[in-house]
Scaffold this motif. Sequence first.
Motif, PDB file in Angstrom:
ATOM      1  N   ALA A 386     -38.460  12.926   9.980  1.00 16.20           N
ATOM      2  CA  ALA A 386     -37.340  13.415   9.287  1.00 16.20           C
ATOM      3  C   ALA A 386     -36.259  12.150   8.953  1.00 16.20           C
ATOM      4  CB  ALA A 386     -36.578  14.776  10.009  1.00 16.20           C
ATOM      5  N   ALA A 387     -36.109  11.358  10.024  1.00 22.75           N
ATOM      6  CA  ALA A 387     -35.357  10.132   9.849  1.00 22.75           C
ATOM      7  C   ALA A 387     -35.821   9.288   8.742  1.00 22.75           C
ATOM      8  CB  ALA A 387     -35.651   9.445  11.174  1.00 22.75           C
ATOM      9  N   LEU A 388     -37.005   9.386   8.557  1.00 21.63           N
ATOM     10  CA  LEU A 388     -37.661   8.437   7.419  1.00 21.63           C
ATOM     11  C   LEU A 388     -37.074   9.064   6.097  1.00 21.63           C
ATOM     12  CD1 LEU A 388     -38.928   5.896   6.377  1.00 21.63           C
ATOM     13  CD2 LEU A 388     -41.270   7.419   6.241  1.00 21.63           C
ATOM     14  N   ARG A 389     -37.252  10.497   6.076  1.00 22.45           N
ATOM     15  CA  ARG A 389     -36.864  11.231   4.987  1.00 22.45           C
ATOM     16  C   ARG A 389     -35.560  11.093   4.611  1.00 22.45           C
ATOM     17  NH1 ARG A 389     -40.129  15.231   6.546  1.00 22.45           N
ATOM     18  NH2 ARG A 389     -38.330  16.449   7.013  1.00 22.45           N
ATOM     19  N   ALA A 390     -34.566  11.245   5.759  1.00 14.99           N
ATOM     20  CA  ALA A 390     -33.136  10.923   5.688  1.00 14.99           C
ATOM     21  C   ALA A 390     -32.673   9.645   4.964  1.00 14.99           C
ATOM     22  CB  ALA A 390     -32.145  11.092   6.968  1.00 14.99           C
ATOM     23  N   PHE A 391     -33.496   8.759   5.458  1.00 14.77           N
ATOM     24  CA  PHE A 391     -33.403   7.013   4.818  1.00 14.77           C
ATOM     25  C   PHE A 391     -33.849   7.126   3.303  1.00 14.77           C
ATOM     26  CE2 PHE A 391     -32.803   5.441   9.307  1.00 14.77           C
ATOM     27  CZ  PHE A 391     -31.517   4.792   8.821  1.00 14.77           C
ATOM     28  N   THR A 392     -34.720   7.847   2.794  1.00 16.07           N
ATOM     29  CA  THR A 392     -35.480   7.620   1.644  1.00 16.07           C
ATOM     30  C   THR A 392     -35.315   9.069   0.620  1.00 16.07           C
ATOM     31  OG1 THR A 392     -37.462   8.644   2.599  1.00 16.07           O
ATOM     32  CG2 THR A 392     -37.229   6.117   2.613  1.00 16.07           C
ATOM     33  N   ALA A 393     -36.359   9.780   0.732  1.00 16.54           N
ATOM     34  CA  ALA A 393     -36.375  10.850  -0.351  1.00 16.54           C
ATOM     35  C   ALA A 393     -35.100  11.724  -0.072  1.00 16.54           C
ATOM     36  CB  ALA A 393     -37.768  11.552  -0.096  1.00 16.54           C
ATOM     37  N   ASP A 394     -34.630  12.199   0.872  1.00 15.67           N
ATOM     38  CA  ASP A 394     -33.539  13.093   0.917  1.00 15.67           C
ATOM     39  C   ASP A 394     -32.338  12.551   0.509  1.00 15.67           C
ATOM     40  OD1 ASP A 394     -35.279  14.829   2.063  1.00 15.67           O
ATOM     41  OD2 ASP A 394     -34.574  15.089   4.151  1.00 15.67           O
ATOM     42  N   SER A 395     -32.118  11.204   0.837  1.00 12.16           N
ATOM     43  CA  SER A 395     -30.797  10.494   0.459  1.00 12.16           C
ATOM     44  C   SER A 395     -31.096  10.442  -1.294  1.00 12.16           C
ATOM     45  CB  SER A 395     -30.605   8.982   0.849  1.00 12.16           C
ATOM     46  OG  SER A 395     -30.180   9.138   1.957  1.00 12.16           O
ATOM     47  N   ALA A 396     -32.389  10.193  -1.841  1.00 14.31           N
ATOM     48  CA  ALA A 396     -32.290  10.199  -3.043  1.00 14.31           C
ATOM     49  C   ALA A 396     -32.197  11.628  -3.657  1.00 14.31           C
ATOM     50  CB  ALA A 396     -33.926   9.677  -3.446  1.00 14.31           C
ATOM     51  N   ASP A 397     -32.582  12.476  -3.242  1.00  9.19           N
ATOM     52  CA  ASP A 397     -32.284  13.838  -3.875  1.00  9.19           C
ATOM     53  C   ASP A 397     -30.799  14.124  -3.808  1.00  9.19           C
ATOM     54  OD1 ASP A 397     -34.921  14.300  -4.059  1.00  9.19           O
ATOM     55  OD2 ASP A 397     -35.339  15.514  -2.365  1.00  9.19           O
ATOM     56  N   ILE A 398     -30.000  13.641  -2.672  1.00 10.83           N
ATOM     57  CA  ILE A 398     -28.628  14.112  -2.570  1.00 10.83           C
ATOM     58  C   ILE A 398     -27.870  13.240  -3.805  1.00 10.83           C
ATOM     59  CG2 ILE A 398     -26.736  13.929  -1.233  1.00 10.83           C
ATOM     60  CD1 ILE A 398     -28.520  14.354   1.246  1.00 10.83           C
ATOM     61  N   LEU A 399     -28.382  12.252  -4.030  1.00 10.88           N
ATOM     62  CA  LEU A 399     -27.890  11.341  -4.917  1.00 10.88           C
ATOM     63  C   LEU A 399     -28.135  11.658  -6.562  1.00 10.88           C
ATOM     64  CD1 LEU A 399     -27.924   7.771  -3.080  1.00 10.88           C
ATOM     65  CD2 LEU A 399     -26.030   9.486  -3.444  1.00 10.88           C
ATOM     66  N   GLY A 400     -28.847  12.636  -6.514  1.00 11.97           N
ATOM     67  CA  GLY A 400     -29.547  13.235  -7.608  1.00 11.97           C
ATOM     68  C   GLY A 400     -30.425  12.094  -8.415  1.00 11.97           C
ATOM     69  N   LEU A 401     -31.086  11.427  -7.547  1.00 12.68           N
ATOM     70  CA  LEU A 401     -32.034  10.409  -7.921  1.00 12.68           C
ATOM     71  C   LEU A 401     -33.482  10.447  -7.563  1.00 12.68           C
ATOM     72  CD1 LEU A 401     -29.629   7.287  -7.844  1.00 12.68           C
ATOM     73  CD2 LEU A 401     -30.533   8.217  -9.935  1.00 12.68           C
ATOM     74  N   GLY A 402     -33.847  11.680  -6.984  1.00 14.85           N
ATOM     75  CA  GLY A 402     -35.158  12.207  -6.383  1.00 14.85           C
ATOM     76  C   GLY A 402     -36.163  11.971  -7.402  1.00 14.85           C
ATOM     77  N   ASP A 403     -35.862  11.935  -8.770  1.00 15.97           N
ATOM     78  CA  ASP A 403     -36.938  11.856  -9.894  1.00 15.97           C
ATOM     79  C   ASP A 403     -37.324  10.318 -10.039  1.00 15.97           C
ATOM     80  OD1 ASP A 403     -34.218  11.237 -10.914  1.00 15.97           O
ATOM     81  OD2 ASP A 403     -34.837  11.952 -12.836  1.00 15.97           O
ATOM     82  N   ARG A 404     -36.633   9.073  -9.333  1.00  7.28           N
ATOM     83  CA  ARG A 404     -37.154   7.873  -9.735  1.00  7.28           C
ATOM     84  C   ARG A 404     -36.965   7.274  -8.336  1.00  7.28           C
ATOM     85  NH1 ARG A 404     -32.114   7.547 -13.796  1.00  7.28           N
ATOM     86  NH2 ARG A 404     -32.771   9.980 -13.785  1.00  7.28           N
ATOM     87  N   MET A 405     -36.712   7.593  -7.272  1.00  9.31           N
ATOM     88  CA  MET A 405     -36.648   6.877  -5.912  1.00  9.31           C
ATOM     89  C   MET A 405     -36.889   7.803  -4.925  1.00  9.31           C
ATOM     90  SD  MET A 405     -33.128   5.412  -5.335  1.00  9.31           S
ATOM     91  CE  MET A 405     -33.090   3.894  -6.502  1.00  9.31           C
ATOM     92  N   GLY A 406     -37.232   7.214  -3.886  1.00 10.47           N
ATOM     93  CA  GLY A 406     -37.185   8.022  -2.382  1.00 10.47           C
ATOM     94  C   GLY A 406     -38.628   8.131  -1.980  1.00 10.47           C
ATOM     95  N   SER A 407     -39.747   7.843  -2.588  1.00 14.01           N
ATOM     96  CA  SER A 407     -40.949   8.192  -2.160  1.00 14.01           C
ATOM     97  C   SER A 407     -42.108   7.180  -2.904  1.00 14.01           C
ATOM     98  CB  SER A 407     -41.417   9.475  -2.730  1.00 14.01           C
ATOM     99  OG  SER A 407     -41.275   9.952  -3.842  1.00 14.01           O
TER     100      SER A 407
END
Lengths: 476, 488
Positions: A386-407
């Motif tokens: 979950a910590a890793l997600r918070a630094f990556t995919a979840d932050s990207a999703d919150i910023l509306g950029l989950g379609d292009r970064m975070g994973s």
Amino acid sequence: MKLRAGTCRSPRFTRRRFWWAAIASSVALVAVGVTFTARGEGGEPRYFAITHARVVPVAGPPIENGTVVVAKGLIQAVGASVTIPPEAWVIDGKGLTVYPGLIDAGTTVGISDDGTDGKGKPAGVVLGPEGRPGTSPWRVVADEIKTDDKRIETWRSAGFTTTLTVPEGGILPGQAAVLNLAGDRAGDYVVRVYASVPISFKPVGGFFGFPDSLMGTIAYVRQVYDDTAWYSQAEPAYESNPAKYERPSYDRTEVVMSEAEKRSEIVMLPANNSQQLLRALKLANEWKIRAVLYGGQQAYEVADALASAKMPVLVNLKWPERGKDADPEGEQTLRELRFRDRAPGTPAALVKAGVKFGFYSGGLSGPKDIMKSAKKAIDAGLSPDAALRAFTADSADILGLGDRMGSIVPGKIANLVVTDGDIFNEKTKVKHVFVDGRWFEIHEEETPPDKGGDKKPGDEEAVKAGRYAGVEGVGR
Amino acid sequence: MKRVLLIAIVFIFAGMGAWPASAQNPSTIFIQNATIFTVTQGNIEHGGILIRDGKIAAVGKDLKAPDGVAVIDATGQYVIPGIIDCHSHIAVDGSVNEGGPAVSSMANIADVLNPEDISIYDDLAGGVTSANILHGSANPIGGQTIVIKLRWGKPASALPFEGALPGIKFALGENPKRSGFTPPPGIPPRYPATRLGVEEVIRQAFIEATEYKKQWDDYNARRAAGEQGLVAPRRNEQLQPLVEVMEGKRYVHSHCYRADEILMLMRVAKEFGFKVRTFQHVLEGYKIADEIAASGAGGSTFSDWWGYKVEAYDAIPYNAALMTERGVVVSINSDDAQEARQLNQEAAKSMKYGGMTANDALKMITINPAIQLGIDKRVGSIEVGKDADLVIYNHDPLSVYAVAQQTLIDGQVYFDRQKDLAGRAALEKEKQDLLAKEKKAAEEKKDEDKKAGDKAGAKPDAKKKPDPKKKPPQDANGSASAVAGGAL
């Protein structure tokens, strides 16, 4: 470090060129005490394959002995058995782990240290909302990037490939941008120009101006939203029929804010303690904004309310602590003590309640402290995943950029961090970082420079000194 | 003072932590064998009060506890209606003054209610159950105000007194004209600087509000008539509350001292068709009690506080009694989180100054402020159907020996002196444990930093054997520590 020659260019030549760049830049940077040496310097080539590595894509389960192929800035392929394009440089990832690049979702890295535009406050005292106190939403961070900000390299070398870089100084200081921390020109850094409108509720009026209270500041922002709503209605009406309506007078704040609203740009509301968090929920609802709360450190008390409002939170990793210069005899309230004790438990509480959250460095001085703080959250019950997600995919999703970064998924931006172990282990070293597919090789340990050459005596010492400074995390 | 602080610190979580008196209360409670001061229906010796679902279900001498209900035995004790403080600044996050503009009506206390303010609990411990939370007196027209119940332990959204009309703070005299405030060079002093100016600011604001109201009335009328493509007027957070004042939807609570300025505000109010709901402090109210009574305004004053500035020189402790005699609805307020804990004694002073009866004195902190705040249908006396907001004292509440034992709001015990005393040791222990934990962590960090420092110091010259006792080199010649720790 093993590179296998591709077919289309001489690696030796390129490699030497990198060395020149490395030595030259190190010499240049020693004067100001910065930082790592690197062979990969972010230039050519543009095709890579990291092989035999443990890949943690975040979007799915880890792949042991996997390969990640990077092409022209994007992730081309990921998996246990993928075809490596012939033009790719191959990095043997044996014993290494590949993670998505980390995101610092709230910092001034990339602009001036204090987040302001350096112009200072306008003279004079504002006496009411019409004077637009502390208001400059037209300031766009993407236009203020300082590629020579030393922190860019410090952050990047620790695996932070991306920042939400937030302007400071005022109630509506400007618009934050999402930056990737590498590029030839400032424009290359920008992932999203209009990423967010940050709001601060810190009164700006001093003792003799408006607003000089929290309630006055909230009232002011409310008026700004009233004005924006009015302008959004009045301006098109006038344009459609100038003979019928009074021409709305020009107000830059109204224009810029209504544009941001049309883009449904994220609005960042400050909220650190439980009362502020509940208040922000109420205001976000009243103002009908697409809000993200930042701060969030006492969210362990109100996680359920955040969850039922589906409100994302950016958690400040600068956990509260007793002030360094605090009066040793000074009275500590139980509430403060509890807060300081429990704050690192907030991320775990947010996971439990189902609140989406990201992490940001806030006032922390460098990546080392960021990771230490994250470790505290893990010690307080947050799972490393979950910590890793918070630094990556979840932050990207919150910023509306989950379609292009975070994973690490084909098609996403090739932001990667390659380590020699678990990313949350203090002893782990970052070996490679990819930003937009630009390769950076990180050397924290002492590795004498290549023997080849016309190196001037003294360079080595200079490089060393610079490197150690980097280890210490010279940042802000 | 230090002790008070300490107690406050210990209290800070008393109602929110392990024993939230507020949450687990039974829905039916019977208070038995008490001396009951109902305030509106006389006193009852050895009486009982039945509380059901937060309301007073029965009051009387011959009541018996129904089977199975929770009983509070109040033998030898006194029950009065919960105290209502008509002028309070507790439970506010940030400054209570928005001092920038002369008219700060856009600021709203409701936006910044802070349910964690320890003053809420302090005042509960003094028997206060409802309070009128006012903006400060820095402006001729100040911010919006709100009546709350002191529901300690509940979130901000649970504090407002349901259905109570919101208010707005006005202020006359020295405070709004900012006597004594000299801005730094280059910043002009805020207008107004005289009492004349204060009047002008209020009039001007209402002239603008009248115009603003007209715009909206016009817009609404045209819209109702079916006109298409209208652009609504801009909402103005500063003028909107003043429109509500003129429409009778918002009470005016005006800080004032002198008779002349009070009469001034009455004239301005008449001109713009609104009423002043209460004159706050109203220290010279006794001089114009008839005029105040005729205007329908209430007077909310101090008991015996005067002479602390020029405009308070004509204040007298007989003020409350004299205004009451002339028909003004009078309350005694605190204007202070600490004084609010002894409003019962403040009210009792009017028995000495002015010869008030005990019941009239009690009225000034119960039913009268309830009337002033428009909440007298709900609170202010012990009557069937009213909210079970009650205080239980160990002595006659108008004596100096009276100490509140329990305070109930909506039939829930929000303060219980015995439970509070019993809980203090645990809170103190928790505090000491946390302090010790923090101290230990700090020491560990220090050791770690020291180790790290030694390590870094050893690094630059790997060939030399590191001497653990030796400090890292301090010279600037390529020394790592000097570079890292220097002024970069």
